[in-house]
Scaffold this active site. Structure first.
Site, PDB file in Angstrom:
ATOM      1  N   LEU A  41       0.857  -1.186   0.000  1.00 50.64           N
ATOM      2  CA  LEU A  41       0.000   0.000   0.000  1.00 50.64           C
ATOM      3  C   LEU A  41       0.893   1.235   0.000  1.00 50.64           C
ATOM      4  O   LEU A  41       1.884   1.288   0.732  1.00 50.64           O
ATOM      5  CB  LEU A  41      -0.900   0.034   1.240  1.00 50.64           C
ATOM      6  CG  LEU A  41      -2.073  -0.949   1.299  1.00 50.64           C
ATOM      7  CD1 LEU A  41      -2.781  -0.826   2.643  1.00 50.64           C
ATOM      8  CD2 LEU A  41      -3.048  -0.704   0.165  1.00 50.64           C
ATOM      9  N   ASP A  42       0.560   2.236  -0.823  1.00 49.72           N
ATOM     10  CA  ASP A  42       1.298   3.494  -0.812  1.00 49.72           C
ATOM     11  C   ASP A  42       1.199   4.135   0.569  1.00 49.72           C
ATOM     12  O   ASP A  42       0.222   3.910   1.299  1.00 49.72           O
ATOM     13  CB  ASP A  42       0.738   4.453  -1.861  1.00 49.72           C
ATOM     14  CG  ASP A  42       1.025   3.996  -3.285  1.00 49.72           C
ATOM     15  OD1 ASP A  42       1.977   3.208  -3.475  1.00 49.72           O
ATOM     16  OD2 ASP A  42       0.303   4.425  -4.207  1.00 49.72           O
TER      17      ASP A  42
END
EC number: 5.4.99.25
Length: 330
Positions: A41-42
């Site tokens: 996930l960013d």
């Protein structure tokens, strides 16, 4: 070091953390090195981050390959260099008053199915041994090959919000997609299909590997639970790592074959009377017996015996009707 832990954690990743930050913190909390995450996930993205602990780390490849569900927000009217709300504005196209919800819904529906997507420059995809974000930070834009992804559903979940003064339209969405999908690029491509610049202004992963956002636990809470000696109460069984694969329940004879890594041939079981146990299925996978192998449309299946995951099988790359062990877990 605690090397006896085994299972899956449903971690709520907070904004500002990288996925690796979460893994590093958990290694300290749980006092074990055998930890890995099931899909990056960013930093600005929140939500479900599946974490494998102990022997379950052997199943990380299946966790990473699983489909994901996200909920977020698209803003139409300007684009950014990173395709999300964190980047500098690179293009502005004020939205006209005649953009309707039905036009947006129709455009979203055209992205459902197998589509081609070009990964963004600000991503970890490697080209010529170098990550794309490294090129981007050096001010370079290079050609990227399009990759096939699958969008199972892509729908608007809120009315459109007009900011007429700034010429912006914002709305919420929900998307169910395959591994490798860049949701921010999907937002950009959607806006482009409507004739405008756009970006993904918010994102949260709400489901992955059968794990749901409502059950996700923050790191601070996991640390409290670990200190109280109750970590086992939040560890999910390893089968959650293969929740995207069809489940095949084995008989005792078949289990004895699987545990020593023997291949299965569909023709060997067409006349067998099956008595495999299927009394419990926590992840609600569709269940099969070996007599059903011809019905499978996937390249792999998860083999269970007495409700325990024992192996993952894959289609033989050269022999029709033969399934060989991809990973034996007993």
């Amino acid at each position: 070091m605690n090397e006896n832990l085994n299972g899956i954690l449903n971690v709520y990743k907070e904004a500002g953390w990288t996925s690796f930050d979460v893994v590093a913190k958990l290694r300290c909390i749980l006092k074990t090195k055998k930890i890995g995450h099931g899909g990056t996930l960013d930093p600005s993205v929140t939500g479900v981050l599946p974490i494998a602990v102990g022997k379950s780390t052997r199943l990380l490849e299946y966790m990473e390959a699983a489909g994901k569900i996200y909920e977020g927000q698209v803003t139409i009217g300007f684009s950014t260099e990173t395709e999300d709300a964190d980047g500098a504005i690179v293009n502005q196209t004020p939205v006209k008053n005649n953009l309707t919800e039905s036009e947006i819904d129709s455009a979203m529906s055209r992205f459902v199915g197998k589509i081609k997507q070009i990964p963004p420059m600000y991503s970890a995809v490697k080209i010529n041994g170098k990550k794309l974000y490294e090129y981007a930070r050096a001010g370079q834009t290079i050609e990227r090959p399009a990759r096939e992804i699958t969008i199972k559903s892509f729908v608007r979940t809120s009315p459109i919000d007009w900011n007429k003064e700034e010429g912006l339209v914002t709305f919420s969405f929900k998307v169910e997609c395959s591994k490798g999908t860049y949701v921010r690029t999907l937002a950009v491509d959607l806006a482009d299909s409507l004739g405008y610049a756009g970006h993904m202004s918010k994102l949260q992963r709400t489901a992955s590997n059968g794990l749901l956002i409502k059950d996700a636990i923050k790191l601070s809470k996991i640390e409290e639970i670990q200190e109280s000696g109750k970590l086992s109460t939040i560890l999910y069984p390893a089968e959650y790592a293969v929740s995207d694969l069809p489940r095949v329940n084995l008989t005792t004879v078949q289990f004895d074959m699987a545990r020593v890594g023997k291949k299965f041939a569909q023709s060997d079981w067409t006349n067998e009377v099956e008595t495999a146990d299927s009394s419990v299925n926590k992840t609600k996978q569709q269940e099969y017996l070996l007599t059903d192998l011809s019905l499978l449309t996937t390249e792999k299946f998860a083999a269970f015996y007495n409700d325990k995951l024992v192996a993952v099988y894959m289609k033989h790359p050269e022999k029709e009707g033969i399934w060989k062990p991809n990973k034996v877990l007993v």
